[in-house]
Design an enzyme around this catalytic site. Structure first.
Site, PDB file in Angstrom:
ATOM      1  N   HIS A  33      -8.939  -5.569   7.310  1.00  0.00           N
ATOM      2  CA  HIS A  33      -7.589  -5.466   7.817  1.00  0.00           C
ATOM      3  C   HIS A  33      -7.644  -4.228   8.823  1.00  0.00           C
ATOM      4  O   HIS A  33      -8.149  -3.630   8.665  1.00  0.00           O
ATOM      5  CB  HIS A  33      -6.457  -5.626   6.795  1.00  0.00           C
ATOM      6  CG  HIS A  33      -6.279  -4.339   5.913  1.00  0.00           C
ATOM      7  ND1 HIS A  33      -7.146  -3.890   5.002  1.00  0.00           N
ATOM      8  CD2 HIS A  33      -5.431  -3.525   5.594  1.00  0.00           C
ATOM      9  CE1 HIS A  33      -7.003  -3.140   4.337  1.00  0.00           C
ATOM     10  NE2 HIS A  33      -5.900  -2.573   4.880  1.00  0.00           N
ATOM     11  N   HIS A  44      -5.347  -1.565   9.121  1.00  0.00           N
ATOM     12  CA  HIS A  44      -5.106  -0.006   8.651  1.00  0.00           C
ATOM     13  C   HIS A  44      -6.263   0.882   8.973  1.00  0.00           C
ATOM     14  O   HIS A  44      -7.361   0.670   8.823  1.00  0.00           O
ATOM     15  CB  HIS A  44      -4.599   0.003   7.257  1.00  0.00           C
ATOM     16  CG  HIS A  44      -3.268  -0.613   6.940  1.00  0.00           C
ATOM     17  ND1 HIS A  44      -3.044  -1.110   5.578  1.00  0.00           N
ATOM     18  CD2 HIS A  44      -2.423  -1.119   7.876  1.00  0.00           C
ATOM     19  CE1 HIS A  44      -1.781  -1.564   5.736  1.00  0.00           C
ATOM     20  NE2 HIS A  44      -1.396  -1.737   7.032  1.00  0.00           N
ATOM     21  N   ASP A  88      -7.103   3.434   7.643  1.00  0.00           N
ATOM     22  CA  ASP A  88      -8.170   4.082   6.373  1.00  0.00           C
ATOM     23  C   ASP A  88      -9.222   3.025   6.193  1.00  0.00           C
ATOM     24  O   ASP A  88      -9.960   3.318   5.411  1.00  0.00           O
ATOM     25  CB  ASP A  88      -7.106   4.482   5.361  1.00  0.00           C
ATOM     26  CG  ASP A  88      -6.597   3.459   4.634  1.00  0.00           C
ATOM     27  OD1 ASP A  88      -6.124   2.377   5.400  1.00  0.00           O
ATOM     28  OD2 ASP A  88      -6.336   3.343   3.283  1.00  0.00           O
ATOM     29  N   HIS A  89      -9.287   1.843   6.968  1.00  0.00           N
ATOM     30  CA  HIS A  89     -10.076   0.958   6.940  1.00  0.00           C
ATOM     31  C   HIS A  89     -11.042   0.681   8.200  1.00  0.00           C
ATOM     32  O   HIS A  89     -11.969  -0.013   8.138  1.00  0.00           O
ATOM     33  CB  HIS A  89      -9.741  -0.428   6.408  1.00  0.00           C
ATOM     34  CG  HIS A  89      -9.068  -0.349   5.185  1.00  0.00           C
ATOM     35  ND1 HIS A  89      -9.740  -0.804   4.147  1.00  0.00           N
ATOM     36  CD2 HIS A  89      -8.007   0.182   4.735  1.00  0.00           C
ATOM     37  CE1 HIS A  89      -9.137  -0.815   2.710  1.00  0.00           C
ATOM     38  NE2 HIS A  89      -7.881   0.018   3.193  1.00  0.00           N
ATOM     39  N   HIS A  98      -0.520  -7.909   2.435  1.00  0.00           N
ATOM     40  CA  HIS A  98      -0.713  -6.678   2.554  1.00  0.00           C
ATOM     41  C   HIS A  98      -0.508  -6.088   4.175  1.00  0.00           C
ATOM     42  O   HIS A  98       0.200  -5.166   4.594  1.00  0.00           O
ATOM     43  CB  HIS A  98      -1.987  -6.185   2.020  1.00  0.00           C
ATOM     44  CG  HIS A  98      -2.267  -4.613   2.338  1.00  0.00           C
ATOM     45  ND1 HIS A  98      -1.378  -3.354   1.654  1.00  0.00           N
ATOM     46  CD2 HIS A  98      -3.047  -3.940   2.932  1.00  0.00           C
ATOM     47  CE1 HIS A  98      -1.801  -2.195   1.879  1.00  0.00           C
ATOM     48  NE2 HIS A  98      -2.701  -2.655   3.132  1.00  0.00           N
ATOM     49  N   ASP A 156      -7.526  -4.432   0.793  1.00  0.00           N
ATOM     50  CA  ASP A 156      -6.378  -4.010   0.142  1.00  0.00           C
ATOM     51  C   ASP A 156      -5.203  -4.978  -0.631  1.00  0.00           C
ATOM     52  O   ASP A 156      -4.080  -5.040  -0.633  1.00  0.00           O
ATOM     53  CB  ASP A 156      -5.524  -3.190   0.795  1.00  0.00           C
ATOM     54  CG  ASP A 156      -6.163  -1.928   1.085  1.00  0.00           C
ATOM     55  OD1 ASP A 156      -7.235  -1.842   0.518  1.00  0.00           O
ATOM     56  OD2 ASP A 156      -5.705  -0.967   1.876  1.00  0.00           O
ATOM     57  N   HIS A 168      -9.534   0.587  -2.670  1.00  0.00           N
ATOM     58  CA  HIS A 168      -8.965   2.023  -3.170  1.00  0.00           C
ATOM     59  C   HIS A 168      -9.427   2.210  -4.663  1.00  0.00           C
ATOM     60  O   HIS A 168      -9.210   1.126  -5.525  1.00  0.00           O
ATOM     61  CB  HIS A 168      -7.392   2.161  -2.872  1.00  0.00           C
ATOM     62  CG  HIS A 168      -7.163   2.159  -1.629  1.00  0.00           C
ATOM     63  ND1 HIS A 168      -6.876   3.433  -0.901  1.00  0.00           N
ATOM     64  CD2 HIS A 168      -6.771   1.120  -0.611  1.00  0.00           C
ATOM     65  CE1 HIS A 168      -6.663   3.175   0.461  1.00  0.00           C
ATOM     66  NE2 HIS A 168      -6.689   1.831   0.819  1.00  0.00           N
TER      67      HIS A 168
HETATM   68 FE   LIG Z   1      -4.473  -1.090   3.679  1.00  0.00          FE
END
Ligand SMILES: [Fe+2]
Length: 256
Positions: free
Chosen positions: A57, A59, A61-62, A115, A134, A172
């Site tokens: 996805h 985001h 942090d990915h 998400h 996530d 995570h």
């Molecule tokens: Fe995420």
């Protein structure tokens, strides 16, 4: 020798990266790219060369590591069709029903929105492994940011119906706090009590609590257990639909 080797490593404050290596084919995929340096270090430790990034996805942090890693390795970047305009550097986009080959291994794509609106999960049936990003966490699930409770519930059901022995890698390490919360929803669940103690021990020893497995989540993850009578009674939702019970559990976690 197993066909594929999996290497999980911590990134940023609480993310996990995973490398998937096919020695015979000379291929290595990173599942998401939270930060270039951590992925580079993991590749260096294993002596592997990056050939693919599989993105779950959009985001940051990915995805933050995609562009630098692609510039260095010219790897092929595969990601969710529905988020193609939000992720830079994609070479190929995929969605529900798509399958592609990683060496000789078939990778199937599941849409798991909620998400984020276009979140996908990669499932390798022959290896009994899924990369859920996530969407599903150990004893938890992702926040419902770009969807509603019913959408997220359907995505989680899709994962819950994978074969019970499927190993699930997640984005995570939230398991200790997830377990504490889960015990407020279903304190009488003996399997959950046991697992909560086990994850405390693992984290105290500096070890990861992931990957997890579908059968373990079905027994201990309150977000997959809205059908349980004791949970419904505790929440005062005896007659509600499963997705509504799920939504209430998610709301309580958000407030916690
Ligand atoms: Fe995420």
């Amino acid at each position: 020798m197993p066909k594929l080797e999996f290497h999980q490593f911590p990134c940023l404050s609480d993310n996990y990266g995973v490398l998937v290596h096919d020695r015979a084919a000379g291929l290595t995929a990173a599942i998401d790219a939270p930060e270039a340096e951590a992925v580079r270090r993991a590749l260096g430790e294993k002596g592997w060369t990056l050939t693919h990034i599989l993105v779950t996805h959009h985001h940051a942090d990915h995805t933050a590591g995609i562009e630098p890693l692609k510039a260095e390795t010219r790897c092929t970047v595969i990601g969710p069709k529905a988020e193609a305009n939000r992720i830079k550097g994609l070479d190929k986009t995929v969605a529900e029903g798509d399958a592609f080959a990683f060496g000789e291994t078939e990778v199937r794509v599941l849409d798991t929105p909620g998400h984020t609106a276009g979140h996908i999960t990669y499932w390798l049936p022959s290896e009994s492994v899924a990369f859920a990003g996530d969407t599903l966490f150990a004893i938890g699930c992702g926040r419902v940011i770009e969807g509603d409770a019913e959408t997220m519930w359907r995505s989680l059901q899709k994962l819950a119906k994978l074969p019970a022995a499927t190993t699930v890698y997640c984005g995570h390490e939230y398991t200790v706090s997830n377990a504490k919360f889960a015990l407020t929803i279903e304190p009488e669940n003996a399997a959950l009590q046991q697992r909560a103690a086990e994850v405390e021990r693992l984290r105290a020893a500096g070890k990861p609590t992931l990957p997890t497995r579908i059968d373990i989540e079905l027994e201990t993850n309150p977000f997959l257990r809205p059908h349980v009578a004791a949970i419904r009674k505790r929440l005062g939702l005896e007659k509600a639909a499963d997705w509504q019970v799920f939504g209430e559990i998610r709301e309580r976690k958000n407030r916690g």
